[in-house]
Design a protein around this motif. Structure first.
Motif, PDB file in Angstrom:
ATOM      1  N   GLU A 156      -8.769  -2.464  -5.888  1.00 18.28           N
ATOM      2  CA  GLU A 156      -9.515  -3.053  -4.773  1.00 18.28           C
ATOM      3  C   GLU A 156     -10.857  -2.319  -4.665  1.00 18.28           C
ATOM      4  O   GLU A 156     -11.112  -1.569  -3.722  1.00 18.28           O
ATOM      5  CB  GLU A 156      -8.719  -2.949  -3.478  1.00 18.28           C
ATOM      6  CG  GLU A 156      -7.422  -3.745  -3.531  1.00 18.28           C
ATOM      7  CD  GLU A 156      -6.674  -3.770  -2.202  1.00 18.28           C
ATOM      8  OE1 GLU A 156      -5.901  -4.709  -2.002  1.00 18.28           O
ATOM      9  OE2 GLU A 156      -6.875  -2.857  -1.365  1.00 18.28           O
ATOM     10  N   CYS A 200     -13.234  -1.059  -1.558  1.00 14.50           N
ATOM     11  CA  CYS A 200     -12.432  -1.544  -0.430  1.00 14.50           C
ATOM     12  C   CYS A 200     -12.415  -3.066  -0.361  1.00 14.50           C
ATOM     13  O   CYS A 200     -12.626  -3.660   0.700  1.00 14.50           O
ATOM     14  CB  CYS A 200     -12.916  -0.936   0.885  1.00 14.50           C
ATOM     15  SG  CYS A 200     -12.692   0.852   0.977  1.00 14.50           S
ATOM     16  N   LEU A 201     -12.163  -3.697  -1.514  1.00 12.21           N
ATOM     17  CA  LEU A 201     -12.009  -5.146  -1.663  1.00 12.21           C
ATOM     18  C   LEU A 201     -13.329  -5.906  -1.709  1.00 12.21           C
ATOM     19  O   LEU A 201     -13.326  -7.125  -1.870  1.00 12.21           O
ATOM     20  CB  LEU A 201     -11.117  -5.748  -0.566  1.00 12.21           C
ATOM     21  CG  LEU A 201      -9.635  -5.428  -0.657  1.00 12.21           C
ATOM     22  CD1 LEU A 201      -8.978  -5.497   0.709  1.00 12.21           C
ATOM     23  CD2 LEU A 201      -8.942  -6.407  -1.600  1.00 12.21           C
ATOM     24  N   THR A 214      -8.582   1.972  -4.186  1.00 14.10           N
ATOM     25  CA  THR A 214      -9.898   1.540  -3.718  1.00 14.10           C
ATOM     26  C   THR A 214     -11.059   2.402  -4.184  1.00 14.10           C
ATOM     27  O   THR A 214     -12.181   1.911  -4.311  1.00 14.10           O
ATOM     28  CB  THR A 214      -9.924   1.508  -2.175  1.00 14.10           C
ATOM     29  OG1 THR A 214      -9.718   2.840  -1.675  1.00 14.10           O
ATOM     30  CG2 THR A 214      -8.825   0.612  -1.618  1.00 14.10           C
ATOM     31  N   ARG A 262       0.850  -1.194   0.000  1.00 11.82           N
ATOM     32  CA  ARG A 262       0.000   0.000   0.000  1.00 11.82           C
ATOM     33  C   ARG A 262       0.884   1.241   0.000  1.00 11.82           C
ATOM     34  O   ARG A 262       1.809   1.334   0.798  1.00 11.82           O
ATOM     35  CB  ARG A 262      -0.914   0.005   1.224  1.00 11.82           C
ATOM     36  CG  ARG A 262      -1.783  -1.231   1.331  1.00 11.82           C
ATOM     37  CD  ARG A 262      -2.418  -1.365   2.710  1.00 11.82           C
ATOM     38  NE  ARG A 262      -3.025  -2.674   2.883  1.00 11.82           N
ATOM     39  CZ  ARG A 262      -2.367  -3.756   3.281  1.00 11.82           C
ATOM     40  NH1 ARG A 262      -1.075  -3.681   3.573  1.00 11.82           N
ATOM     41  NH2 ARG A 262      -2.977  -4.909   3.402  1.00 11.82           N
ATOM     42  N   CYS A 281      -2.379  -0.504  -3.832  1.00  9.43           N
ATOM     43  CA  CYS A 281      -3.821  -0.718  -3.695  1.00  9.43           C
ATOM     44  C   CYS A 281      -4.573   0.571  -4.017  1.00  9.43           C
ATOM     45  O   CYS A 281      -4.230   1.647  -3.515  1.00  9.43           O
ATOM     46  CB  CYS A 281      -4.160  -1.167  -2.278  1.00  9.43           C
ATOM     47  SG  CYS A 281      -3.300  -2.666  -1.765  1.00  9.43           S
TER      48      CYS A 281
END
Length: 695
Positions: A575, A578-579, A554, A530, A552
């Motif tokens: 992501e 948030c994934l 998001t 990150r 990452c």
């Protein structure tokens, strides 16, 4: 009594004969003087815990030097029967110093004839470091656990301890805090510096240790850099200086002899980048990094999704993976990272790496992975190596025997995550995992068998999470390896064994990991990482340009991080939500990612197969806030300047070169390239990148 002198015309070291303190350490060509407060000079320290006093240190500066062997460039310093306020102890110490060219090598040897264990050995404690005249010029630099460069003004600020020794200390642990075993102290103004590295070939815990005497003063903004050196004009005759040491933790038992690692001081021109190059040249003499044929090395974008959670929230099932792959493909993404595929969901029930039956069967997952591969998408299945959950029956019956213990027999620490409830986010209802010791043959067999499930399912790779969190010492009485070695060396040995087994079963198989660690580079092709900031110092990336680092991303409008991925050469790891989602859940972001990937692949030789270099031949002038890097192609004589910013208005930037190059192409999103002549002025728009490829 004259000092002992080592001098080769470049490096000059003087050692006091009475106690063996290092009272001068200089580099003559650069004018660097490391020891400027002789009253605080030192040489070594030992931690020798006594039955009634664990914090019992022995200071080398208080010992009598009993024997020396000296030549112009080498000396052996001997101390016998060291003492403290608690008495004399039959411990013999030898410090060997050798100077070669611009380098000085220090090595300790300790014979322990006492009835007690020696826990810590300060390999060459260099005391009296000070430089008030140039306090604003010098920086100290290291690469943190995430590969980012960290630094501060070495002779001006000091991010030391508050609750600690009487004089504040800073400790950088390798492994744990630092991703490589070196620091660099350099002068920004004169571009001169000194690299300090631990050049052991063993995989053991150690730490850079600094202490500022007698104290700091608080006058900066809140945070780690609030503490400053006291000003010379207010301390009077009180000596102020810093002691720097490389601390080993060998736990030398009674009757044993210990030989320490070579601690290398290398004086150099330039800044921290020269330290990167020096370390890498040494590294390449001992380890081989070969990423040829690696699909993971070539792929520059991922889509990462958690499909099931520890509190039993299910987002996707195995049958959904092909659709997720098709969704990624429409944006140019060829890699999926799938988290939570295993029993219990993500961060629960480790180390059970078998398909969670709530999501489908083994055969359904295997078929889904095969379908994804047929359409040109690689699926990495999430895993861990040294982490075990404490709630399982397996843990209660067996796994508890393999966990890392503190000196009092307790399990060390623990951590966990929950993602979808308030109490879970406050860590009140988490499933807790603790570290196992991979040096234990029983655990190593277990985790290797479990990780083989990823290979047997047909996945072309895995992302081993939390591998970098291994700063623990295992004090268990039945620990099969030395305390300072068992966790880190066990993790590395297990990683290598899995790498070999997986590649034997499937030569295409590759490993990504949440780690920045020099020793893992031969086995790991990419990091899960990150970079949630507008800028950072890319120390690890400069040292290991073949290591692919992901960033990452998001949010649906996180254009700045996409631009940063171009600037630093990072994998764009989408992501979404948030994934929780997939690329089409963040359509604005994913369209921009698709365009950025198109351009990077068009300029692959200079933006992907490249390394970051210091832009010495390029001049860039703009208002504050512009960010830029210079890429050097690894395949041809071509360079690219990548610029972006996080401001709310466009920026005008003047670009020129000092080496006579005057032709270039400018690339911007959704635009055809534009030919320009240097020097020139270009516009860097808000939320966009501007790339200049020099011809």
């Amino acid at each position: 009594m004259h000092n002992i002198v080592l001098d080769n015309g470049k490096v000059h070291i003087e050692i006091e004969r009475a106690n063996g303190r290092i009272v001068r350490f200089s580099h003559l060509p650069s004018g660097i003087e490391l020891v400027q407060e002789e009253r605080l000079a030192e040489n070594f320290r030992l931690l020798l815990p006594l039955p009634d006093w664990r914090g019992h240190y022995i200071f080398g500066k208080d010992q009598s030097l009993v024997n020396t062997e000296v030549s112009d460039t080498t000396c052996n310093l001997h101390w016998r029967d060291v003492h403290s306020a608690r008495g004399t102890f039959p411990i013999n110490v030898t410090l060997t110093i050798e100077i070669q060219d611009d380098d000085a090598h220090f090595r300790m040897a300790v014979e322990n004839h006492s009835p007690y264990e020696i826990e810590e050995i300060f390999n060459v404690a260099l005391g009296g470091m000070a430089n008030s005249a140039e306090r604003n010029d010098w920086r100290v630099h290291y690469a943190d656990w995430g590969g980012k460069g960290r630094e501060w003004a070495f002779y001006d600020t000091f991010p030391g301890s508050y609750l600690g020794p009487a004089a504040p200390v800073w400790i950088g642990g390798y492994h744990g805090d630092m991703s490589m075993p070196w620091i660099d102290i350099y002068n920004e103004r004169t571009r001169k510096g000194v690299y300090i590295g631990n050049h052991t070939l063993e995989t053991r815990q150690s730490a850079v240790w600094m202490q500022l005497n007698p104290s700091t003063i608080y006058r900066g903004p809140a945070g780690p850099h609030a503490q400053y050196w006291p000003d010379a004009d207010i301390v009077g005759d009180t000596p102020v200086g810093l002691t720097l040491a490389w601390n080993s933790f060998p736990f030398v038992p009674p009757g044993e002899t210990w030989s320490g690692p070579p601690i290398v001081f290398h004086f150099h021109d330039g800044t921290w980048r020269e330290a990167c190059a020096y370390f890498r040249a040494w590294y390449d003499q001992h380890w081989i990094i070969d990423k040829s044929g690696s699909w993971m090395y070539e792929e520059d974008a991922w889509q990462s999704t958690i499909i099931s959670y520890p509190e039993s929230t299910i987002g996707y099932r195995f049958c959904d993976l092909p659709a997720m792959a098709r969704d990624a493909l429409q944006y140019g993404i060829h890699v999926l990272q799938i988290d939570g595929w295993d029993i219990g969901g993500i961060d629960r029930d480790y180390p059970q790496y078998s398909p969670d039956p709530r999501l489908g069967t083994w055969e359904e997952l295997k078929q889904a992975l095969a379908e994804c591969r047929e359409m040109g998408v690689y699926v990495m299945l999430f895993s861990n190596l040294q982490w075990v959950n404490i709630e399982t029956e397996w843990f209660k019956k067996e796994l508890h025997r393999y966990v890392v213990r503190d000196p009092y027999g307790n399990m060390r620490g623990g951590m966990g995550w929950e993602y979808n409830t308030t109490l879970g986010l406050r860590n009140q209802t988490i499933y807790r995992m603790v570290a196992a010791n991979p040096s234990r043959p029983e655990y190593r067999q277990i985790i290797l068998e479990q990780l083989q499930h990823v290979v047997q399912l047909g996945a072309p790779g895995t992302q081993i999470d939390k591998l970098g969190a291994m700063g623990e010492f295992d004090y268990a009485e039945d620990n099969p390896a030395p305390r300072d070695k068992s966790v880190v060396d066990g993790a590395l040995t297990t990683l290598e064994a899995f790498y070999q087994q997986a590649r034997q079963a499937n030569p295409e198989f590759r490993i990504a990991s949440e780690v920045h660690w020099d020793r893992a580079m031969p086995f790991v092709d990419a990091s899960y990482s990150r970079f949630f900031s507008n800028d950072h110092i890319p120390t690890f990336g400069v040292t290991f340009p073949e290591y692919r680092q992901s960033c990452c991303i998001t949010g649906n409008w996180d254009y700045g991080l996409v631009n940063n991925c171009l600037r630093f050469g990072h994998i764009m790891n989408i992501e979404a939500k948030c994934l929780h989602g997939i690329a089409s859940d963040t359509p604005e972001l994913s369209r921009y990612v698709s365009e950025a990937l198109r351009l990077r692949r068009e300029l692959r030789d200079v933006l992907w197969h490249s390394r970051l270099i210091e832009p010495i031949m390029v001049t860039v002038k703009s208002e504050p806030g512009l960010l830029y890097t210079l890429h050097q192609s690894l395949r041809q004589e071509q360079q690219a300047l990548v610029m972006n910013h996080f401001g709310v208005q466009s920026m005008q930037v003047e670009v020129a070169r000092t080496d006579g190059v005057n032709k270039a192409l400018v690339y911007r999103p959704y635009c055809d390239p534009e030919a320009i002549t240097l020097p020139t002025s270009v516009t860097v728009e808000r939320n966009e990148y501007t790339i200049i490829v020099f011809q």
